[in-house]
Each structure stands twice: as C-alpha cells, then as structure tokens.
Design a protein around this motif. Sequence first.
Motif, short mmCIF file in Angstrom:
data_model
loop_
_atom_site.label_atom_id
_atom_site.label_comp_id
_atom_site.label_asym_id
_atom_site.label_seq_id
_atom_site.Cartn_x
_atom_site.Cartn_y
_atom_site.Cartn_z
N GLN A 1 92.94 19.34 45.10
CA GLN A 1 91.77 19.98 45.65
C GLN A 1 91.82 19.93 47.07
O GLN A 1 91.91 19.11 47.92
CB GLN A 1 90.49 18.98 45.09
N ILE B 1 101.48 22.60 49.09
CA ILE B 1 101.39 22.23 47.78
C ILE B 1 102.50 22.60 46.80
O ILE B 1 102.98 22.26 45.70
CB ILE B 1 100.25 22.86 46.99
N SER C 1 103.46 23.14 40.92
CA SER C 1 101.93 23.57 41.23
C SER C 1 101.60 25.14 41.01
O SER C 1 102.54 25.75 41.24
CB SER C 1 101.95 23.29 42.57
N ALA D 1 95.13 18.41 50.79
CA ALA D 1 94.77 18.57 49.62
C ALA D 1 94.61 17.20 48.90
O ALA D 1 95.47 16.36 49.07
CB ALA D 1 95.68 19.27 48.72
N THR E 1 95.57 24.55 42.06
CA THR E 1 94.63 24.59 43.13
C THR E 1 94.11 25.77 43.24
O THR E 1 94.54 26.81 43.02
CB THR E 1 95.76 24.58 44.46
#
Length: 549
Positions: free
Chosen positions: A161, A110, A59, A172, A85
């Motif tokens: 998101q 994340i 990520s 998210a 992100t």
Amino acid sequence: MSRFVDTMVATASGAGGQKRGMTTGEPNAPVRRSWAEVHEQATRMAGALVADGVARGESVAVLAGDPAVIAPAVQATWLVGGSMTMLHQPTARTDLAEWAADTLRVLRMINAKLVLLGAPFDALSGVLDEHGVAYRKLDELSGEPLEAPVDVDEDMPALLQLTSGSTADPKAVRITHGNLWSNAKAMETAAELDPETDRMVSWLPLFHDMGMVGFLTVPMLFGIDLVKVTPVDFLTRPTLWPDLISRYQGTITAAPNFAYAFAARRMKGVDDGAFDLSKLRIALNGAEPIDPVAVKAFTDAGERFGLRPECVLCAYGMAETTLGVAFAPVFTGIAVDVVDPEELEAGHRAVPVPADSPNARAFPLLGPPLPGLEVQVVDSEGAVLGEREVGQLRVRGEAVTPGYLTVDGPLDTQDADGWLDTGDEGYVADGQVVVCGRRKDVIIMGGRNIYPTDIERAAAAVEGVRAGNAMAVRLDAGTRRERFAVVVESKLAGEDDAVRALSKEISARVMDAVSVRPYSVVVLKPGSLPKTPSGKLRRSAAAALVPAG
C-alpha cells in the motif's frame, strides 16, 4: 495457507457469493455482478497471469479507474500468490512527465513483475513502452481458469500500500496475508457487519487504504453487497452519493471531512423527499483529524431525509495497521472530549472542562482499539504514560505491518517488543483513543504544543476561505524562535484590498483560538495548496509557499 484467500474463495463459492455482489457503472450504466461472477472472472485473469510468468510472491501493479475491472484483477493477483499495488492515478492537472518519473520509482521500489492497465489510463501504455515496463491491458487479460489458489504463507505480502506522502520519495506499507485477515476480522466485529442486511456505498479511491481495504476487500471477503463509483463521479455530482445511499438503501459508507462538508452544502438545494437516508447505520470518518463541524453539517443537512446523527462512526486508522486501529461504538454518533487548552498545551494533560469553557479544545473520541490491537501512550523517552496524559501513540498487534519498502530498501516498522510508532500525539480517555495531531506538525511556542487543526478550523471559519483549504505551516521547526504561518485558498486571491481584509480577519480569529498571532497569512487561488494523491493537506510542502522574511 492464507486464511484470507481461503475465506474469499469460500465466500464466492457459497450461497452468499451467488446472492450478493458489486454494482458499478452508476449513474449512467449500472451493472451488477455477484461475487461468484467476480471470482469466475478472477480465475480467468489468474490463468493469464500464470501464463505471463507471474509467480508466487511476485508483485503486480494496477493502474485503472473502473472498479468493475479492478476487483477481479486484484483478486486474481491474490489467487496466483502475488502481492498487488494500486498506483496513484494522474488527474487532468497532473504533469505526465513528473507522474511517469514518480511511477517508475514506485515500480522499481516494489520490483513489479507486471502492470495491469485499464481505462481511462490505457493511453499511458506509451510511457510504459518507452521505459521497458511490462504490462497487460485488463480488457485483454483472460486465460484458462486457474483451478486452485496458489499456496501462500500468512507472512507473505498481499498488499503493498503506497503511503500518502510525496510520490517523488515513495514508500509502500507491506501488508501480509495475516495482517489483512486480522484487521478485516477485527473490523467485521467492531462494525457489527451482517452480510444479510448490510449494503456498502462508496466513491473512495481504490489507491487509498480506506477505498481498497474497507470498501472493496472487506465486502469481497465477507460477501457484502457493494455499490462502488469513482471519486470523479462524486466530484462531478456530489448529490450522487446520498442518491445512491437512498436508491440502494445503503447501510454503510465512509468519507473524509471535506466530502461531508461538500455533500452537506449540495443537499441543501435538494427537494424534501428526494432521498431516503434512514437505513444508514454507519457513516465512518477516520481518514484524517475529524472535524466535528463538517460532520454536523452533514447530519443536519441529511436530517430531513431521515438521516440519524447516531450513524456517525469516528475511527482511527492507518495503512500501517492494514486499515483500522480504533472504532467508536456503533450507532452512538460523534462524541467529543472537551479539555482545558492551557493544560493540554503546556502541561501535556487532557483535563476535562465544560463544553462552553473559553477556548476549550474538543477532540472526537475514537473508540477502543480493535480486537487484536493494543494502543499505548509514551513520552519522548519511551516511558508509558497514564490516563489522559498526552504523548506519543504507539500500536501493537497481528494487523501491524512488519515493515516498509522504500527506494533505499526495506525498513522495519516495529521495535523489539513489536510496537509501531504511529507518529501521532494523543491520549487515552476511559479506554478510548484520542488523537491530537501529527507529531511532526505540532507547533511548539513558549513551551506550548499548538495543534495545527485548531489554527486551521479558526481560519476556515472566516468568510471567503474555501472549506477544507486552510493550512497551518510550522516555520523554523526546532529552533528557539519557532513560528507558524497560515496558508489558505480563496476566490479573493489577487484582489489586494480584499486579501488584506481577509488576512486581518484570519489573524484575529487564530489569535482568539490559540492566543498566538500567525507570523504571516498567505492567500492563494483555489487549487494551489499541496495535497497528497488521496487529498490530504501536505503541511510540510506548504512551507515553500510562505515568503521568507
């Protein structure tokens, strides 16, 4: 292989990628780069990411304001097989200590490998240093070009998101490569996109799904010309938006209610002939309950510049389906379903009535579900309801996220049959989706379902209330004596006599609209109402602003 990444690379490498691209830097220093040039920079950024140890499936977070650097950075993340992100951006009024704490929660949630930092947020590098968060500055991110995209599966995450709720309790939506491809293709079909003739114009924030997916990813994927500025550019000069549509002969744009109302007011002061809005074929509204009054104000103000009301496209969308759920037919304008208020509130049925019926409710028709998606209406027990019966909306299809990431771990979104509960109340009329409101915000009094948007529109119609800044707040939710308050912003706040008169008028207007008087009316100074990072009203948080009694 990811059909999404394959298509993005093929677009950049083809004739369309050389011919079309993205213009940024308006209004002071516009720069146009082809999608091929964006891709070339992305390959060099991707090479640097690989050198930094970013691997397939990891990520990456992005905190930057300039679309010119965000576009290649996002593409670079996808080229190396990572998920990206967009972090929520602090504003001039943000408490940086709170922002830092919230952002660190997001980064842990994340499991971010790296933060890509760009202007105007470079100065926040000290906060990341203090907490040991790895980052790279975007203006320094360049390496040997990545020769070929890293192979990823369709079910791997492409986009994490962030939702629009409280950043202190982040969540998210996990959008896979398959989700992204499916929804992009569905929107391409429904909006009748044509790279040869379309040009998209947008100021929407890239940390919001409409900005990131609708007005960066889609044009980059299909090779459509894009003119992209920032929300600050729009808010500083609202007429920049119609000016860009005019100068670039834009055919597609989108905005929430407040922006259409804001631009309409500012366009009234512009000379005849200043703009040419005749090429606009889609002005999409779908980020919140659509306000027909705000939309009509925009089309009325734009009429003398050639704007056609048929360009309005009402839509229903959410991050959980990547972006779109339903689109109204292209170039048909806003169509509303006018229904009996008593049948709606007490009988949970949408019974059509003449438009001039007393206190009739009018809801925009949002079109049929996009290709590849199904929408169903069910009651509280899960039984499927029929045409014009009001209940819980749920959606199923390839674009629907498999789950959320939360601070407490992953959370599934689909039931055993693949259905996602949208959290919205609504119905289906002649195949078109209609949304009445968020289920958690519905005010239940005497067995009636009262929708906050009806209250808010009545309150906002009172002279002295700031447009788009009226909120109906549910009190004592779930009890036998449920009540509601109305909280508004006004420049009159602090003037006791004026506030008393304003409150009395608001109460009377609300009583006329929904036949129930608010428990209280609270008048606040401008900028006081709690909103999400993308500007939506946070009704649940506003309850704390209502004095106990």
